[in-house]
Scaffold this motif. Structure first.
Motif, short mmCIF file in Angstrom:
data_model
loop_
_atom_site.label_atom_id
_atom_site.label_comp_id
_atom_site.label_asym_id
_atom_site.label_seq_id
_atom_site.Cartn_x
_atom_site.Cartn_y
_atom_site.Cartn_z
N PRO A 74 0.81 -1.22 0.00
CA PRO A 74 0.00 0.00 0.00
C PRO A 74 0.84 1.27 0.00
O PRO A 74 0.42 2.29 -0.57
CB PRO A 74 -0.83 -0.12 1.28
N LEU A 75 2.02 1.23 0.62
CA LEU A 75 2.88 2.42 0.61
C LEU A 75 3.36 2.75 -0.80
O LEU A 75 3.43 3.92 -1.19
CB LEU A 75 4.08 2.19 1.53
N GLY A 76 3.65 1.72 -1.58
CA GLY A 76 4.07 1.95 -2.96
C GLY A 76 2.92 2.33 -3.86
O GLY A 76 3.05 3.21 -4.72
N ALA A 77 1.76 1.70 -3.63
CA ALA A 77 0.62 1.92 -4.52
C ALA A 77 0.09 3.34 -4.43
O ALA A 77 -0.15 3.99 -5.45
CB ALA A 77 -0.49 0.92 -4.20
N LYS A 78 -0.10 3.86 -3.22
CA LYS A 78 -0.73 5.17 -3.05
C LYS A 78 0.28 6.31 -2.94
O LYS A 78 0.07 7.39 -3.50
CB LYS A 78 -1.64 5.17 -1.82
N PHE A 79 1.38 6.07 -2.23
CA PHE A 79 2.30 7.16 -1.92
C PHE A 79 3.56 7.14 -2.77
O PHE A 79 4.42 8.00 -2.63
CB PHE A 79 2.67 7.12 -0.44
N LYS A 80 3.66 6.13 -3.64
CA LYS A 80 4.78 6.03 -4.59
C LYS A 80 6.13 5.96 -3.87
O LYS A 80 7.14 6.44 -4.39
CB LYS A 80 4.78 7.17 -5.60
N VAL A 81 6.14 5.39 -2.68
CA VAL A 81 7.42 5.20 -1.99
C VAL A 81 8.17 4.10 -2.73
O VAL A 81 7.64 2.99 -2.89
CB VAL A 81 7.21 4.79 -0.52
N PRO A 82 9.39 4.35 -3.21
CA PRO A 82 10.14 3.29 -3.89
C PRO A 82 10.26 2.05 -3.00
O PRO A 82 10.46 2.16 -1.78
CB PRO A 82 11.51 3.94 -4.13
N HIS A 83 10.13 0.89 -3.61
CA HIS A 83 10.02 -0.36 -2.87
C HIS A 83 11.19 -0.57 -1.91
O HIS A 83 11.00 -0.92 -0.74
CB HIS A 83 9.92 -1.52 -3.85
N GLY A 84 12.41 -0.37 -2.40
CA GLY A 84 13.57 -0.59 -1.55
C GLY A 84 13.63 0.38 -0.39
O GLY A 84 13.98 0.01 0.74
N ILE A 85 13.29 1.65 -0.64
CA ILE A 85 13.26 2.65 0.43
C ILE A 85 12.23 2.28 1.48
O ILE A 85 12.47 2.38 2.70
CB ILE A 85 12.95 4.05 -0.15
N ALA A 86 11.05 1.85 1.03
CA ALA A 86 9.99 1.46 1.98
C ALA A 86 10.46 0.32 2.86
O ALA A 86 10.28 0.35 4.10
CB ALA A 86 8.73 1.07 1.21
N ASN A 87 11.07 -0.69 2.28
CA ASN A 87 11.58 -1.80 3.07
C ASN A 87 12.62 -1.34 4.08
O ASN A 87 12.61 -1.76 5.24
CB ASN A 87 12.18 -2.87 2.15
N TYR A 143 -5.53 3.14 6.22
CA TYR A 143 -5.43 2.68 4.83
C TYR A 143 -4.26 1.72 4.65
O TYR A 143 -4.39 0.65 4.03
CB TYR A 143 -5.28 3.88 3.90
N ILE A 144 -3.10 2.07 5.20
CA ILE A 144 -1.90 1.25 5.01
C ILE A 144 -2.06 -0.11 5.70
O ILE A 144 -1.77 -1.15 5.12
CB ILE A 144 -0.66 2.00 5.53
N ALA A 145 -2.51 -0.08 6.95
CA ALA A 145 -2.66 -1.34 7.70
C ALA A 145 -3.69 -2.25 7.07
O ALA A 145 -3.48 -3.47 6.94
CB ALA A 145 -3.03 -1.03 9.15
N GLU A 146 -4.80 -1.68 6.65
CA GLU A 146 -5.85 -2.50 6.02
C GLU A 146 -5.39 -3.04 4.67
O GLU A 146 -5.78 -4.15 4.27
CB GLU A 146 -7.13 -1.67 5.86
N GLY A 147 -4.54 -2.29 3.97
CA GLY A 147 -4.00 -2.78 2.70
C GLY A 147 -2.98 -3.88 2.88
O GLY A 147 -2.75 -4.68 1.96
N ALA A 148 -2.36 -3.95 4.06
CA ALA A 148 -1.31 -4.94 4.30
C ALA A 148 -1.82 -6.21 4.95
O ALA A 148 -1.26 -7.29 4.73
CB ALA A 148 -0.21 -4.33 5.17
N ILE A 149 -2.86 -6.11 5.76
CA ILE A 149 -3.25 -7.22 6.63
C ILE A 149 -3.65 -8.47 5.86
O ILE A 149 -3.49 -9.60 6.35
CB ILE A 149 -4.39 -6.80 7.59
N GLY A 150 -4.13 -8.32 4.62
CA GLY A 150 -4.55 -9.48 3.84
C GLY A 150 -3.44 -10.16 3.07
O GLY A 150 -3.67 -11.19 2.42
N SER A 151 -2.22 -9.64 3.15
CA SER A 151 -1.11 -10.23 2.41
C SER A 151 -0.73 -11.60 2.95
O SER A 151 -0.71 -11.82 4.18
CB SER A 151 0.11 -9.29 2.50
N ASP A 152 -0.41 -12.52 2.06
CA ASP A 152 0.08 -13.83 2.49
C ASP A 152 1.39 -13.72 3.26
O ASP A 152 1.74 -14.62 4.03
CB ASP A 152 0.27 -14.74 1.28
#
Length: 386
Positions: free
Chosen positions: A271-284, A355-364
């Motif tokens: 969700p951080l990448g999808a809505k806020f365009k945070v680059p994946h590596g930076i987010a991690n 928004y972020i937590a709800e977007g993440a909670i369903g991830s495998d």
């Protein structure tokens, strides 16, 4: 975790060709896969850096090829449709992807669509692609995503502010052609971000509930190489030994998590990448220390070992004191590599936590995390990362 009570499996569908100047084998490998009409998929950065030209010089005159270089960061479904249309018009029977994770994921997605009907969105999820992809060679120019060997491709649906994964062993590239020479021009911050992405792959696979002995061994070696060489790769970009280590660490980490999945950092990245365009590596990189602090109680033995891999002295400490040193080590690595301090600079605020937590909670990835989180736990991890 009692591994004696578990049966595990490990499969690596992708052939890996690794080494300096290995790109010179490209035409030989294309012929070996019976490719006659090759579509090369990449991004504008690779083209502008002259790396696409280097690749084209390796394609022999008797092999027909065309290029599609409009892949944006976190490729959108519309881009995949456009690239697929070009591949079909050209009559491509083999796809070559060259670049970072976005270009390689796009190449894998196009390879899916050349052998399957419908739309790329139709195949979201695991094992939903009925027919195997056309042969695909992936050539990484960054050291982080590991997309050159993974069974996943991640695509954005930007109209709906979401990202989705498509997984399955038939999606894995036929071959990964890994040449450290192609990574030496990567800027420092991107080197840092992709390097910590690779570290997150190795670390989350190492500590999660699905880990197994082969993946653990691969993760250990990946983390060892990253501790040895990430700082040098960031600050001495032309250090070929450091670049070799980092590309190897990235590829190894991806082979570790293929059968195990990851954890909360990667779940929250979506969700951080999808809505806020945070680059994946930076987010991690920003999330990882907070995720580690939350997870220590779920697997303290593994976190103690991580601390030792990263050079921390655990002698005389209790198990949990030693495990907590792993967080200290990763925070110091982030600082030395120049990773941004938090998400506030990307426009993320307290109001976005639901928004972020709800977007993440369903991830495998949440299911295999070493400690089960609540929505409030996920919100707190992101809050601490602002």
């Amino acid at each position: 975790m009692n591994l004696l009570s578990r049966v595990f499996s490990y499969e690596l569908p992708t052939e890996i060709v690794f080494g300096i100047n290995s790109i010179e084998q490209l035409s030989q490998k294309v012929r070996g896969l019976q490719g006659n009409r090759v579509l090369v998929i990449t991004d504008p950065g690779v083209k502008d850096a002259g790396i696409l030209d280097k690749l084209i010089k390796q394609i022999d005159a008797d092999i027909s090829f065309d290029t599609f270089w409009d892949i944006e960061r976190e490729p959108d479904v519309k881009t995949i449709r456009n690239a697929t249309e070009k591949a079909k018009e050209f009559g491509a029977d083999l796809i070559v992807g060259i670049g970072g994770g976005s270009a390689l994921d796009a190449a894998k997605a196009v390879a899916i669509m050349l052998n399957n009907d419908g739309d790329i969105i139709d195949y979201a999820g695991l094992n939903n692609v009925p027919n195997p992809s056309v042969p695909t060679i992936c050539i990484p120019t960054t050291s982080g995503t590991g997309s050159e060997v993974t069974i996943w491709t991640v695509i954005s649906d930007k109209d709906n502010n979401r990202k989705f994964g498509i997984g399955g062993k038939s999606i894995a590239p036929t071959m990964a052609l890994c040449d450290p020479n192609l990574t030496t021009s990567l800027p420092g911050l991107m080197t840092a971000a992709t390097g910590v992405d690779a570290l997150t792959h190795a670390l989350e696979s190492f500590v999660n509930k699905a880990t197994q002995p082969i993946s653990q061994a691969l993760s250990r070696e990946s983390m060892r190489l990253i501790f040895k060489s990430l700082r040098k790769a960031v600050h001495q970009g032309d250090n070929l030994e450091a670049r070799y280590d980092m590309l190897l660490a990235s590829t190894i980490a991806a082979t570790a998590f293929n059968p195990t999945r990851l954890g909360l950092a990667h779940a929250l990245c979506m969700p951080l990448g999808a809505k806020f365009k945070v680059p994946h590596g930076i987010a991690n990189a920003i999330l990882l220390p907070q995720v580690m602090e939350f997870n220590i109680i779920g697997n303290p033995e593994a976190f103690k070992e991580i601390a030792e891999i990263f050079g921390e002295n655990t002698e005389g400490l209790s198990l949990y004191e030693a495990a907590e040193l792993s967080v200290k080590a990763i925070k110091k690595l982030n600082q030395d590599a120049g990773i941004p301090a938090g998400f506030a600079e990307f426009g993320v605020t307290e109001e976005d936590l639901d928004y972020i937590a709800e977007g993440a909670i369903g991830s495998d990835n949440v299911l295999v995390n070493p400690r089960k989180p609540s929505l409030e736990d996920l919100k707190e991890i992101v809050r601490k990362s602002l």
